[in-house]
Motif scaffolding. Structure first.
Motif, PDB file in Angstrom:
ATOM      1  N   ASN A 142       9.294  10.944  14.535  1.00 34.09           N
ATOM      2  CA  ASN A 142       8.336  10.571  15.574  1.00 34.09           C
ATOM      3  C   ASN A 142       8.805  11.171  16.901  1.00 34.09           C
ATOM      4  O   ASN A 142       9.518  10.533  17.666  1.00 34.09           O
ATOM      5  CB  ASN A 142       8.229   9.047  15.685  1.00 34.09           C
ATOM      6  CG  ASN A 142       7.761   8.394  14.400  1.00 34.09           C
ATOM      7  OD1 ASN A 142       7.012   8.987  13.629  1.00 34.09           O
ATOM      8  ND2 ASN A 142       8.210   7.178  14.161  1.00 34.09           N
ATOM      9  N   ALA A 146       4.671   6.976  18.054  1.00 33.55           N
ATOM     10  CA  ALA A 146       4.950   6.170  16.872  1.00 33.55           C
ATOM     11  C   ALA A 146       3.636   5.847  16.163  1.00 33.55           C
ATOM     12  O   ALA A 146       2.639   5.546  16.805  1.00 33.55           O
ATOM     13  CB  ALA A 146       5.668   4.887  17.261  1.00 33.55           C
ATOM     14  N   PRO A 157       8.165   1.131  14.202  1.00 34.40           N
ATOM     15  CA  PRO A 157       8.360   2.547  14.504  1.00 34.40           C
ATOM     16  C   PRO A 157       8.473   2.777  16.010  1.00 34.40           C
ATOM     17  O   PRO A 157       7.866   2.064  16.817  1.00 34.40           O
ATOM     18  CB  PRO A 157       7.096   3.205  13.944  1.00 34.40           C
ATOM     19  CG  PRO A 157       6.059   2.128  14.018  1.00 34.40           C
ATOM     20  CD  PRO A 157       6.782   0.843  13.769  1.00 34.40           C
ATOM     21  N   SER A 159       9.165   6.281  18.988  1.00 28.32           N
ATOM     22  CA  SER A 159       9.184   7.737  19.125  1.00 28.32           C
ATOM     23  C   SER A 159      10.201   8.143  20.181  1.00 28.32           C
ATOM     24  O   SER A 159      10.565   7.351  21.059  1.00 28.32           O
ATOM     25  CB  SER A 159       7.802   8.275  19.511  1.00 28.32           C
ATOM     26  OG  SER A 159       7.515   8.030  20.871  1.00 28.32           O
TER      27      SER A 159
END
Length: 251
Positions: A142, A146, A157, A159
């Motif tokens: 990522n 995300a 998640p 990024s």
């Protein structure tokens, strides 16, 4: 371990695709035709796969790529490439995200950034007679954004851009990842798994703490003591030490 060099590794091809259903599928198709190795990345992967048949979503600007290679070895040896990929990913992300990024490796195939999942690894192979003759080392990162959170996942998640404010293109990220992977692979081939195992454990998330491993048929809770020579997770449980070759881990 030194910082990854930015020199592209010798004998490794590079393919950038505008669109791909799956770079792992592309890598497995390509592997029998190549002499050395080849990285394949795409700007639009629309049928990406994760472990255990899960989908891997790829928001625009993220990294989706696979290394195609021909190891010609046993499946157990090929499986060790997951740890090579994890270490290479940690080096590459550290190089682009800067010293403030908190990175950790989650057994067996995820990279955590500031406590969230930033990257994942999926190995897929083909072969015959008990030998792996084509291997795809699939990697998703990522970089820019995300994907939506999965309620069943162990970690939300994140990024690199959202966590650090740094934007990096997939091509520039590959310039860091490919040399780092080549360096760790060289150590695996020349020195065996032991230095890889030690380096992974030095960065492993929650080493020495109580974790839960879910195999699909069982749930095992115990103290994370390490990984063995095959890469299996070692847990100290109420029933004794157990080696878990494959599972999803929850903290």
């Amino acid at each position: 371990m030194s910082d990854p060099a930015t020199t592209w590794p010798e004998g490794v091809a590079r393919h950038v695709l505008p669109r791909s259903s799956s770079t792992n599928s592309d890598a497995l198709r390509l592997a029998p035709q190549i002499e050395g190795k080849a990285w394949i990345i795409t700007h639009d992967q629309f049928q990406g796969r994760g472990r255990r048949g899960r989908d891997w979503e790829m928001p625009k600007g993220n990294f989706a790529g696979s290394l195609a290679l021909r190891p010609d070895g046993e499946p157990g040896q090929a499986a060790l490439y997951s740890f090579v990929a994890a270490l290479a990913l940690a080096d590459a992300i550290a190089a682009v995200a800067g010293p403030s990024a908190r990175l950790a490796l989650k057994w067996p195939n995820d990279v955590l950034l500031n406590g969230g999942k930033v990257a994942g690894i999926l190995l897929e192979s083909s072969g015959q007679a008990g030998r792996v003759t084509a291997l795809a080392v699939g990697i998703g990162v990522n970089l820019f954004a995300a994907p939506p959170a999965d309620k069943s996942a162990a970690f939300a998640p994140v990024s690199i851009r959202e966590e650090t404010g740094i934007t990096v293109s997939p091509e520039d990220f590959l310039d860091q990842l490919a040399p780092a992977f080549a360096e760790w692979e060289s150590r695996l081939l020349s020195e065996g798994f032991e230095p890889i195992r030690k380096a992974f454990l030095a960065r492993a998330a929650r080493l020495g703490e109580i974790i839960t491993a879910r195999t699909g048929t069982a749930e095992i809770t115990g103290r994370f003591e390490g990984i063995d020579a095959s890469g299996a997770l070692i847990l100290a449980t109420a029933a004794g030490r157990q080696a878990v070759p494959a599972a999803d881990v929850f903290f």
